[in-house]
Design a protein around this motif. Structure first.
Motif, PDB file in Angstrom:
ATOM      1  N   ILE A 278      22.144  33.258   8.025  1.00 29.05           N
ATOM      2  CA  ILE A 278      23.637  33.924   8.345  1.00 29.05           C
ATOM      3  C   ILE A 278      24.887  33.683   7.551  1.00 29.05           C
ATOM      4  N   TYR A 279      26.202  33.701   6.981  1.00 25.57           N
ATOM      5  CA  TYR A 279      26.653  33.536   6.162  1.00 25.57           C
ATOM      6  C   TYR A 279      27.832  34.349   5.805  1.00 25.57           C
ATOM      7  N   PHE A 280      29.419  33.724   5.350  1.00 30.52           N
ATOM      8  CA  PHE A 280      30.307  34.468   5.166  1.00 30.52           C
ATOM      9  C   PHE A 280      30.576  34.563   3.798  1.00 30.52           C
ATOM     10  N   ASP A 281      31.058  35.513   3.625  1.00 25.67           N
ATOM     11  CA  ASP A 281      31.319  35.546   1.572  1.00 25.67           C
ATOM     12  C   ASP A 281      33.083  35.339   2.190  1.00 25.67           C
ATOM     13  N   ASN A 282      34.096  34.234   2.264  1.00 32.50           N
ATOM     14  CA  ASN A 282      35.294  35.177   2.106  1.00 32.50           C
ATOM     15  C   ASN A 282      36.467  35.600   0.960  1.00 32.50           C
ATOM     16  N   GLU A 283      36.088  35.298  -0.196  1.00 34.35           N
ATOM     17  CA  GLU A 283      36.158  36.124  -1.157  1.00 34.35           C
ATOM     18  C   GLU A 283      36.500  38.055  -0.310  1.00 34.35           C
ATOM     19  N   LYS A 284      35.104  38.453  -0.811  1.00 32.82           N
ATOM     20  CA  LYS A 284      35.099  39.535  -0.677  1.00 32.82           C
ATOM     21  C   LYS A 284      34.623  40.230   1.584  1.00 32.82           C
ATOM     22  N   ASN A 285      35.268  39.583   2.489  1.00 32.95           N
ATOM     23  CA  ASN A 285      35.215  39.322   3.574  1.00 32.95           C
ATOM     24  C   ASN A 285      34.092  40.350   3.807  1.00 32.95           C
ATOM     25  N   ASN A 286      32.955  39.577   3.419  1.00 33.76           N
ATOM     26  CA  ASN A 286      31.774  40.515   3.791  1.00 33.76           C
ATOM     27  C   ASN A 286      30.927  39.041   4.733  1.00 33.76           C
ATOM     28  N   PHE A 287      29.901  39.728   5.961  1.00 33.75           N
ATOM     29  CA  PHE A 287      29.405  38.988   6.541  1.00 33.75           C
ATOM     30  C   PHE A 287      27.714  38.804   5.605  1.00 33.75           C
ATOM     31  N   LYS A 288      27.142  38.099   5.072  1.00 34.19           N
ATOM     32  CA  LYS A 288      26.396  38.099   4.499  1.00 34.19           C
ATOM     33  C   LYS A 288      24.657  37.457   5.459  1.00 34.19           C
TER      34      LYS A 288
ATOM     35  N   HIS B 142       8.930  38.107  14.934  1.00 32.58           N
ATOM     36  CA  HIS B 142       8.245  37.063  14.486  1.00 32.58           C
ATOM     37  C   HIS B 142       8.884  36.296  14.215  1.00 32.58           C
ATOM     38  N   VAL B 143      10.047  36.094  13.739  1.00 33.96           N
ATOM     39  CA  VAL B 143      11.141  35.018  13.387  1.00 33.96           C
ATOM     40  C   VAL B 143      11.314  34.297  14.305  1.00 33.96           C
ATOM     41  N   LYS B 144      11.289  33.148  13.789  1.00 28.58           N
ATOM     42  CA  LYS B 144      11.411  31.968  14.276  1.00 28.58           C
ATOM     43  C   LYS B 144      12.677  30.928  14.604  1.00 28.58           C
ATOM     44  N   ILE B 145      13.469  30.964  12.980  1.00 31.85           N
ATOM     45  CA  ILE B 145      14.743  30.188  12.987  1.00 31.85           C
ATOM     46  C   ILE B 145      15.638  31.280  12.584  1.00 31.85           C
ATOM     47  N   MET B 146      17.159  30.978  13.412  1.00 33.79           N
ATOM     48  CA  MET B 146      17.796  31.558  12.782  1.00 33.79           C
ATOM     49  C   MET B 146      19.304  30.397  12.129  1.00 33.79           C
ATOM     50  N   ILE B 147      20.208  30.223  10.897  1.00 35.55           N
ATOM     51  CA  ILE B 147      20.357  28.910  10.384  1.00 35.55           C
ATOM     52  C   ILE B 147      22.638  30.231  10.323  1.00 35.55           C
ATOM     53  N   MET B 148      22.881  29.390  10.806  1.00 40.31           N
ATOM     54  CA  MET B 148      24.611  29.657  11.440  1.00 40.31           C
ATOM     55  C   MET B 148      24.514  28.533   9.976  1.00 40.31           C
ATOM     56  N   SER B 149      26.080  28.825   8.730  1.00 43.64           N
ATOM     57  CA  SER B 149      27.136  28.608   8.683  1.00 43.64           C
ATOM     58  C   SER B 149      27.985  28.233   9.561  1.00 43.64           C
ATOM     59  N   GLU B 150      28.398  27.113   9.017  1.00 44.02           N
ATOM     60  CA  GLU B 150      29.687  26.443  10.114  1.00 44.02           C
ATOM     61  C   GLU B 150      30.699  27.505  10.632  1.00 44.02           C
ATOM     62  N   GLU B 151      31.720  28.087   8.911  1.00 47.03           N
ATOM     63  CA  GLU B 151      32.056  29.138   9.274  1.00 47.03           C
ATOM     64  C   GLU B 151      31.732  30.319  10.180  1.00 47.03           C
ATOM     65  N   ILE B 152      30.492  30.906  10.845  1.00 49.04           N
ATOM     66  CA  ILE B 152      30.322  32.242  10.705  1.00 49.04           C
ATOM     67  C   ILE B 152      30.496  31.414  12.751  1.00 49.04           C
ATOM     68  N   ALA B 153      29.544  30.334  13.613  1.00 43.32           N
ATOM     69  CA  ALA B 153      29.555  29.523  13.973  1.00 43.32           C
ATOM     70  C   ALA B 153      31.083  28.854  14.153  1.00 43.32           C
TER      71      ALA B 153
ATOM     72  N   ALA C 178      24.085  25.109  10.042  1.00 45.31           N
ATOM     73  CA  ALA C 178      24.376  24.922   8.807  1.00 45.31           C
ATOM     74  C   ALA C 178      25.062  23.501   8.634  1.00 45.31           C
ATOM     75  N   LYS C 179      25.412  22.296   8.750  1.00 39.12           N
ATOM     76  CA  LYS C 179      26.255  21.419   8.420  1.00 39.12           C
ATOM     77  C   LYS C 179      26.046  20.824   6.855  1.00 39.12           C
ATOM     78  N   GLU C 180      27.417  20.612   6.028  1.00 36.39           N
ATOM     79  CA  GLU C 180      27.778  20.226   4.467  1.00 36.39           C
ATOM     80  C   GLU C 180      26.376  21.694   3.991  1.00 36.39           C
ATOM     81  N   ASN C 181      26.088  22.042   4.301  1.00 37.50           N
ATOM     82  CA  ASN C 181      25.357  23.242   3.476  1.00 37.50           C
ATOM     83  C   ASN C 181      25.994  24.478   3.213  1.00 37.50           C
ATOM     84  N   ASP C 182      25.540  25.881   2.954  1.00 38.99           N
ATOM     85  CA  ASP C 182      24.930  27.417   3.767  1.00 38.99           C
ATOM     86  C   ASP C 182      24.318  27.345   4.234  1.00 38.99           C
ATOM     87  N   ALA C 183      24.160  28.485   4.727  1.00 38.78           N
ATOM     88  CA  ALA C 183      22.608  28.752   5.509  1.00 38.78           C
ATOM     89  C   ALA C 183      21.575  29.300   4.491  1.00 38.78           C
TER      90      ALA C 183
END
Length: 365
Positions: free
Chosen positions: A34-44, A94-105, A131-136
């Motif tokens: 899960i990450y965020f697009d600042n230009e479009k103001n959208n969750f991705k 069955h989800v095992k992992i969820m990764i958030m971007s730093e901005e989402i967090a 996610a550190k120093e990378n997008d999720a």
């Protein structure tokens, strides 16, 4: 009677066929980014979906998973839009992992938590990462892991981090429990990609507004594990000498601990008893001499206390009470305290065990 038995047989047979068809119609999601697009103001959002193609079992085919993405102004819209890219029904239990971007967090973790709590079709036992120093998305779509399913690889890394006391096992249920306690701030393990390899690296700490404030260093992450009483295998080293430009160390492994808090309205006294064994003795100390144990224990007490003090200072500077000091005080006194003005007194007592012998630090040391 025979007719009834035959009828029941065909009913069960037809039911199993229906179930089989339904199972074939599911797209099993193993990982979420899960990450965020600042230009479009959208969750991705991006899903890692297990490939159920028969050819995926063939060793020549490395495509054990594929990816489905979606976006929207809200978390719900982003998740729902992923259905437009796939003909199957997305299965999230069955989800095992969820990764958030730093901005989402940092800014939007409350919205993520709210969505997952309200969604009955998602299990609550998957591990959460920042996610550190990378997008999720980059982390989830990395192809450099030994396991071609990245979410499974990350899951195994978290499960098997006993050799590196850097990470914490935090699933959604743990995260929600922390979130609903107004006097316990949040924390999550982080993952990064370096030299084209994924690596668990440090612990993200939040403030009382659920905003990510900082990501702790190696030594601070070890210290947090000890202070949270979650230590599994912490390693500390003492530089005992330097010969020909080469440093020599004694390294210990802390494998057991007891932690006790005594909190007043102005002081937090933390007593920590640690059990350790010597992993390396590069200076060739005579370990049959108990005085050498006393000396080493004294050295390591100072080294560990220094790390713990530094970590406490980092928490105070970030207004992050991940240790739940306020909550511990409130339970006993039914009132809050000023977290920033507390004086911390940490007492470390390390007992090193070697060849079945345990020596305790004497007061004269």
């Amino acid at each position: 009677m025979k007719k009834i038995i035959i009828l029941l047989f065909f009913i069960f047979l037809s039911c199993s066929c229906c179930d089989y068809k339904e199972l074939n119609n599911l797209a099993i999601v193993s990982g979420i980014a899960i990450y965020f697009d600042n230009e479009k103001n959208n969750f991705k959002v991006t899903f890692e979906v297990l490939n159920d193609d028969e050819e995926s079992d063939n060793s020549k085919n490395d495509n054990r998973a594929y990816y489905v993405s979606g976006s929207g102004k809200t978390v719900t819209e982003a998740f729902n839009s992923t259905n437009l890219e796939i003909s199957k029904i997305l299965y999230l239990r069955h989800v095992k992992i969820m990764i958030m971007s730093e901005e989402i967090a940092t800014k939007k973790s409350n919205q993520i938590i709210d969505y997952f709590i309200r969604n009955p079709n998602i299990n609550n036992m998957f591990y959460m990462l920042v996610a550190k120093e990378n997008d999720a998305k980059t982390i989830l779509k990395s192809t450099s892991t030994e396991n071609k399913v990245v979410s499974e690889s990350l899951y195994n890394m978290i499960e098997n981090t006993s050799s590196e006391n850097l990470s914490l096992k935090i699933n959604l249920e743990d995260f929600v429990d922390l979130n609903v306690n107004p006097m316990q701030d949040l924390y999550l393990p982080t993952v990064t990609k370096k030299n084209d390899k994924l690596k668990l690296e440090g612990i993200a700490i939040f403030n009382n507004k659920n905003e990510l404030k900082d990501i702790l260093s190696y030594s601070e992450s070890q210290a947090i594990n000890i202070l949270l009483n979650k230590n599994r295998n912490a390693f500390y080293k003492y530089k005992c000498s330097s010969e020909n430009g080469e440093d020599k160390y004694v390294i210990i492994n802390i494998y057991k601990q007891k932690l006790k808090f005594n909190i007043t309205n102005s002081n937090a006294n933390i007593n920590i008893n640690l059990m350790a064994r010597i992993e390396e003795n590069q200076c060739n100390y005579d370990l049959k001499n108990k005085n050498n144990y006393y000396k080493l224990q004294n050295k390591f007490n100072k080294i560990i206390k220094k790390d713990l003090d530094k970590t406490i200072e980092t928490l105070i500077n970030n207004d992050s009470d991940v240790l739940g000091i306020n909550f511990k005080y409130y339970k006993n006194n039914n009132k809050k305290l000023n977290f920033e003005k507390i004086n911390y007194n940490i007492n470390v007592n390390t007992s090193i065990n070697k060849n079945g012998l345990i020596f305790e630090v004497k007061k004269k040391w």
